[in-house]
Design a protein around this motif. Sequence first.
Motif, mmCIF file in Angstrom:
data_model
loop_
_atom_site.group_PDB
_atom_site.id
_atom_site.type_symbol
_atom_site.label_atom_id
_atom_site.label_comp_id
_atom_site.label_asym_id
_atom_site.label_seq_id
_atom_site.Cartn_x
_atom_site.Cartn_y
_atom_site.Cartn_z
ATOM 1 N N LYS A 149 -11.084 4.870 -3.219
ATOM 2 C CA LYS A 149 -10.659 3.509 -2.896
ATOM 3 C C LYS A 149 -11.847 2.616 -2.575
ATOM 4 N N ALA A 150 -12.942 3.194 -2.105
ATOM 5 C CA ALA A 150 -14.107 2.398 -1.715
ATOM 6 C C ALA A 150 -14.875 1.857 -2.920
ATOM 7 N N ARG A 151 -14.809 2.527 -4.057
ATOM 8 C CA ARG A 151 -15.574 2.089 -5.225
ATOM 9 C C ARG A 151 -14.881 0.996 -6.017
ATOM 10 N N GLY A 152 -13.571 0.859 -5.874
ATOM 11 C CA GLY A 152 -12.858 -0.182 -6.599
ATOM 12 C C GLY A 152 -13.160 -1.548 -6.008
ATOM 13 N N LYS A 153 -13.109 -2.575 -6.837
ATOM 14 C CA LYS A 153 -13.399 -3.920 -6.360
ATOM 15 C C LYS A 153 -12.119 -4.635 -5.947
ATOM 16 N N GLY A 154 -12.198 -5.410 -4.891
ATOM 17 C CA GLY A 154 -11.062 -6.223 -4.470
ATOM 18 C C GLY A 154 -9.838 -5.445 -4.058
ATOM 19 N N GLY A 155 -10.014 -4.278 -3.504
ATOM 20 C CA GLY A 155 -8.876 -3.481 -3.071
ATOM 21 C C GLY A 155 -8.362 -2.531 -4.131
ATOM 22 N N HIS A 156 -8.912 -2.586 -5.349
ATOM 23 C CA HIS A 156 -8.515 -1.660 -6.394
ATOM 24 C C HIS A 156 -9.071 -0.275 -6.070
ATOM 25 N N ALA A 157 -8.504 0.731 -6.705
ATOM 26 C CA ALA A 157 -8.975 2.106 -6.529
ATOM 27 C C ALA A 157 -9.309 2.684 -7.895
ATOM 28 N N LEU A 158 -10.262 3.585 -7.923
ATOM 29 C CA LEU A 158 -10.582 4.328 -9.139
ATOM 30 C C LEU A 158 -9.913 5.691 -9.041
ATOM 31 N N LEU B 254 0.820 -1.201 0.000
ATOM 32 C CA LEU B 254 0.000 0.000 0.000
ATOM 33 C C LEU B 254 0.856 1.253 0.000
ATOM 34 N N ASP B 255 1.980 1.215 0.674
ATOM 35 C CA ASP B 255 2.875 2.367 0.661
ATOM 36 C C ASP B 255 3.355 2.657 -0.753
ATOM 37 N N LYS B 256 3.717 1.625 -1.506
ATOM 38 C CA LYS B 256 4.177 1.819 -2.881
ATOM 39 C C LYS B 256 3.052 2.361 -3.752
ATOM 40 N N ARG B 257 1.846 1.821 -3.560
ATOM 41 C CA ARG B 257 0.711 2.301 -4.344
ATOM 42 C C ARG B 257 0.397 3.747 -3.967
ATOM 43 N N ASP B 258 0.461 4.049 -2.685
ATOM 44 C CA ASP B 258 0.200 5.421 -2.250
ATOM 45 C C ASP B 258 1.233 6.396 -2.808
ATOM 46 N N TRP C 210 -9.389 9.460 -11.115
ATOM 47 C CA TRP C 210 -9.759 10.396 -12.164
ATOM 48 C C TRP C 210 -8.694 11.476 -12.246
ATOM 49 N N VAL C 211 -8.306 11.797 -13.469
ATOM 50 C CA VAL C 211 -7.450 12.953 -13.739
ATOM 51 C C VAL C 211 -8.154 13.716 -14.840
ATOM 52 N N GLY C 212 -8.693 14.870 -14.475
ATOM 53 C CA GLY C 212 -9.524 15.604 -15.425
ATOM 54 C C GLY C 212 -10.713 14.733 -15.802
ATOM 55 N N PRO C 213 -11.026 14.614 -17.103
ATOM 56 C CA PRO C 213 -12.175 13.803 -17.522
ATOM 57 C C PRO C 213 -11.859 12.311 -17.653
ATOM 58 N N ARG C 214 -10.603 11.933 -17.554
ATOM 59 C CA ARG C 214 -10.208 10.528 -17.731
ATOM 60 C C ARG C 214 -10.176 9.786 -16.404
ATOM 61 N N TRP C 215 -10.422 8.474 -16.470
ATOM 62 C CA TRP C 215 -10.361 7.651 -15.255
ATOM 63 C C TRP C 215 -9.821 6.269 -15.606
ATOM 64 N N THR C 216 -9.309 5.595 -14.591
ATOM 65 C CA THR C 216 -8.831 4.221 -14.729
ATOM 66 C C THR C 216 -8.801 3.583 -13.348
ATOM 67 N N THR C 217 -8.531 2.288 -13.320
ATOM 68 C CA THR C 217 -8.410 1.591 -12.035
ATOM 69 C C THR C 217 -6.937 1.410 -11.702
ATOM 70 N N ILE C 218 -6.648 1.417 -10.418
ATOM 71 C CA ILE C 218 -5.298 1.183 -9.912
ATOM 72 C C ILE C 218 -5.358 -0.132 -9.140
ATOM 73 N N PRO C 219 -4.542 -1.109 -9.511
ATOM 74 C CA PRO C 219 -4.584 -2.390 -8.806
ATOM 75 C C PRO C 219 -4.088 -2.274 -7.365
ATOM 76 N N SER C 220 -4.505 -3.229 -6.552
ATOM 77 C CA SER C 220 -4.098 -3.215 -5.144
ATOM 78 C C SER C 220 -2.714 -3.821 -4.959
ATOM 79 N N ARG C 221 -2.173 -4.417 -5.988
ATOM 80 C CA ARG C 221 -0.851 -5.049 -5.895
ATOM 81 C C ARG C 221 0.254 -4.024 -6.179
ATOM 82 N N ASP C 222 1.506 -4.497 -6.105
ATOM 83 C CA ASP C 222 2.627 -3.634 -6.468
ATOM 84 C C ASP C 222 2.468 -3.197 -7.921
ATOM 85 N N ILE C 223 2.838 -1.976 -8.200
ATOM 86 C CA ILE C 223 2.698 -1.441 -9.545
ATOM 87 C C ILE C 223 4.073 -1.440 -10.196
#
Length: 78
Positions: A36-45, A11-15, A47-60
């Motif tokens: 972080k609450a809307r992502g499934k399985g520990g993933h986070a959503l 989580l520190d690396k993801r943060d 948004w940067v401006g109008p774009r969005w993506t998911t961030i996995p809960s694992r090491d990136i």
Amino acid sequence: MSDIRGRERRLDKRDRFLAELRDSAKARGLAFKVEKARGKGGHALVWVGPRWTTIPSRDIDPKTARKIRKALGLNEEP
């Protein structure tokens, strides 16, 4: 106990990665939002401006980081 420490490190690396994304968005004058609450399985959503993506809960890893930055339009210098 080692499982808890591993999870904290992950989580520190993801943060840290999220902080880098926030700084890049700020440098471009774009809004930044993380849910972080809307992502499934520990993933986070993210948004940067109008774009969005998911961030996995694992090491990136670097390849995943490039794909996330590209999806958010942050792959080029401001």
